[in-house]
Write an enzyme that holds these catalytic residues in place. Structure first.
Site, mmCIF file in Angstrom:
data_model
loop_
_atom_site.group_PDB
_atom_site.id
_atom_site.type_symbol
_atom_site.label_atom_id
_atom_site.label_comp_id
_atom_site.label_asym_id
_atom_site.label_seq_id
_atom_site.Cartn_x
_atom_site.Cartn_y
_atom_site.Cartn_z
ATOM 1 C CE LYS A 275 -1.444 2.344 13.645
ATOM 2 N NZ LYS A 275 -1.401 1.358 12.604
ATOM 3 C CB VAL B 152 -5.357 -1.671 4.732
ATOM 4 C CG1 VAL B 152 -5.827 -3.127 4.718
ATOM 5 C CG2 VAL B 152 -3.979 -1.552 5.371
ATOM 6 C CD GLU C 253 -0.768 0.768 3.645
ATOM 7 O OE1 GLU C 253 -1.193 1.895 3.349
ATOM 8 O OE2 GLU C 253 -0.734 0.326 4.805
ATOM 9 C CB SER D 178 -10.539 1.273 9.819
ATOM 10 O OG SER D 178 -9.850 1.249 8.587
ATOM 11 C CB ALA D 179 -13.163 1.752 4.924
ATOM 12 C CE LYS E 206 -6.422 7.168 6.111
ATOM 13 N NZ LYS E 206 -6.497 7.460 7.565
HETATM 14 N N1 PSU Z 1 -1.303 1.282 10.057
HETATM 15 C C1 PSU Z 1 -0.007 1.675 10.053
HETATM 16 N N2 PSU Z 1 0.385 2.714 9.309
HETATM 17 C C2 PSU Z 1 -0.495 3.328 8.510
HETATM 18 C C3 PSU Z 1 -1.846 2.877 8.472
HETATM 19 C C4 PSU Z 1 -2.205 1.860 9.279
HETATM 20 O O1 PSU Z 1 0.797 1.088 10.715
HETATM 21 O O2 PSU Z 1 -0.082 4.251 7.816
HETATM 22 C C5 PSU Z 1 -2.774 3.428 7.457
HETATM 23 C C6 PSU Z 1 -3.168 2.259 6.541
HETATM 24 O O3 PSU Z 1 -3.103 2.690 5.201
HETATM 25 C C7 PSU Z 1 -4.591 1.960 6.968
HETATM 26 C C8 PSU Z 1 -5.077 3.323 7.364
HETATM 27 O O4 PSU Z 1 -5.358 1.374 5.952
HETATM 28 O O5 PSU Z 1 -3.972 3.902 8.041
HETATM 29 C C9 PSU Z 1 -6.301 3.249 8.238
HETATM 30 O O6 PSU Z 1 -6.848 4.519 8.339
HETATM 31 P P1 PSU Z 1 -8.319 4.703 8.942
HETATM 32 O O7 PSU Z 1 -8.195 4.349 10.388
HETATM 33 O O8 PSU Z 1 -8.631 6.157 8.723
HETATM 34 O O9 PSU Z 1 -9.205 3.786 8.171
HETATM 35 MN MN MN Z 2 -11.831 6.390 10.397
#
Ligand code: PSU
Ligand code: MN
Length: 333
Positions: free
Chosen positions: A166, A113, A32, A147-148, A93
């Site tokens: 995380k 992802v 990604e 998250s999606a 993003k």
């Molecule tokens: N986890 C990481 N580093 C990142 C991300 C996740 O260790 O940069 C990124 C990934 O691209 C993941 C996104 O898909 O954050 C998730 O964002 P959100 O919580 O807004 O869906």
């Molecule tokens: Mn979100």
């Protein structure tokens, strides 16, 4: 190559190298780009992206880094594309919700992802390496922030090699949601769902796999049974590279307390950046190490899946496009 192009029509461009590997059944690992633009500071992002491709190659697979450039979904972006994304002032993003509009507008963006799984599955790539998946955020009962990535895991048949999720997230609810969505969590030599910067979370995986053959057989059987969801391949950060517990817990507590004002797509990048500052850069080093570890395991998995002998199961299953050429047509379920 034509077969791959037809799937996403004029919106996709699969590099010649990746298309050749896919169509001949050689191992491919998707990567990604949101971790490049939003997950790591520059120039680390661009450097690590190149190192991940190198690790995949060293493992005997072809890397397919995915991003959106000028409205084109690129599967296997060039070094120049990567530099452009990394250098963009405010890179978009791209996840599932803003994907089509960004393509329609001719924009540039990095894929999360979720978006990477979508593009990889359309191109026929079954293995993907990342750092950590997104999940259910803390306070989601109030904010609704989930998250999606979880939606994508429930929809697209791709095995996502990651160091869990995380601890900035609500890990128990994330694991529950994966169960609800029917997404298997396979532990790479571990019984415990890893917490990205650290190996332990107190949560269980669905099954522990102690050898690559066991892991590949489980993944292969998931697809052969006809499940259409993805899988989480939970690969803990090597012990020596994990963040020390005290540093991790105190930085996390502070970052979460500060994040109250932030919402939507900004939450994850914000928390990652605060973790970096609060750990004096140690979180970035851990992030890089676990990414490389995931790229290596993903390459091994892709190689194992491509090797009929190692599984005692032919792979890829005979497809229409291959029929007649190798005499295997009709030999697979
Ligand atoms: N986890 C990481 N580093 C990142 C991300 C996740 O260790 O940069 C990124 C990934 O691209 C993941 C996104 O898909 O954050 C998730 O964002 P959100 O919580 O807004 O869906
Ligand atoms: Mn979100």
């Amino acid at each position: 190559m034509d077969m791959v192009h037809k799937i996403l029509g004029r919106f996709v461009s699969v590099s010649d190298e990746v298309a050749a590997a896919i169509t001949s059944g050689r191992p491919v690992v998707a990567l990604e780009t949101t971790l490049v633009t939003h997950g790591l500071p520059q120039p680390d992002g661009e450097r690590v992206a190149a190192a991940l491709e190198e690790a995949v190659r060293a493992g005997g697979a072809t890397p397919a880094t995915i991003g959106i450039l000028d409205g084109c979904v690129k599967v296997g972006i060039t070094q120049a594309d990567l530099t452009r994304l990394a250098a963009a002032a405010n890179p978009v993003k791209v996840n599932l919700g803003n994907f089509a509009a960004e393509v329609a507008a001719g924009g540039c963006g990095s894929t999360t992802v979720a978006a990477t799984m979508f593009a990889a599955s359309k191109a026929g790539i079954r293995v993907f390496a990342t750092g950590g998946i997104g999940g259910v955020h803390r306070g989601a009962i109030e904010t609704g922030d989930v998250s999606a990535d979880l939606t994508a895991l429930s929809r697209y048949p791709v095995a996502v090699v990651c160091a869990g999720a995380k601890a900035i997230l609500d890990l128990p609810r994330t694991v529950e949601m994966l169960e609800t969505l029917g997404v298997p969590i396979l532990g790479v030599g571990t019984d415990e769902f890893p917490a990205f910067y650290r190996r332990e979370s107190g949560l269980r995986v669905d099954r522990r796999c102690d050898t690559m053959a066991d892991l590949a057989r489980a993944v292969r059987t998931h697809f052969d049974l006809g499940f259409t969801a993805g899988l989480v391949i939970a690969n803990p950060v090597p012990e020596a590279d994990a963040l020390p517990k005290d540093l991790h817990d105190s930085a996390l507590g502070t970052a979460l307390a500060e994040a109250i004002e932030v919402s939507g797509r900004d939450v994850t990048p914000y928390l990652l950046d605060r973790m970096r500052a609060l750990t004096g850069g140690a979180s970035v080093r851990t992030n890089e190490k676990l990414l490389l570890n995931n790229a290596r395991v993903a390459a091994d998995l892709a190689v194992a899946l491509a090797s009929a002998e190692s599984l005692g199961m032919p792979w890829p299953p005979a497809r229409e496009a291959r029929s007649g050429s190798d005499g295997k047509a009709g030999g697979s379920p």
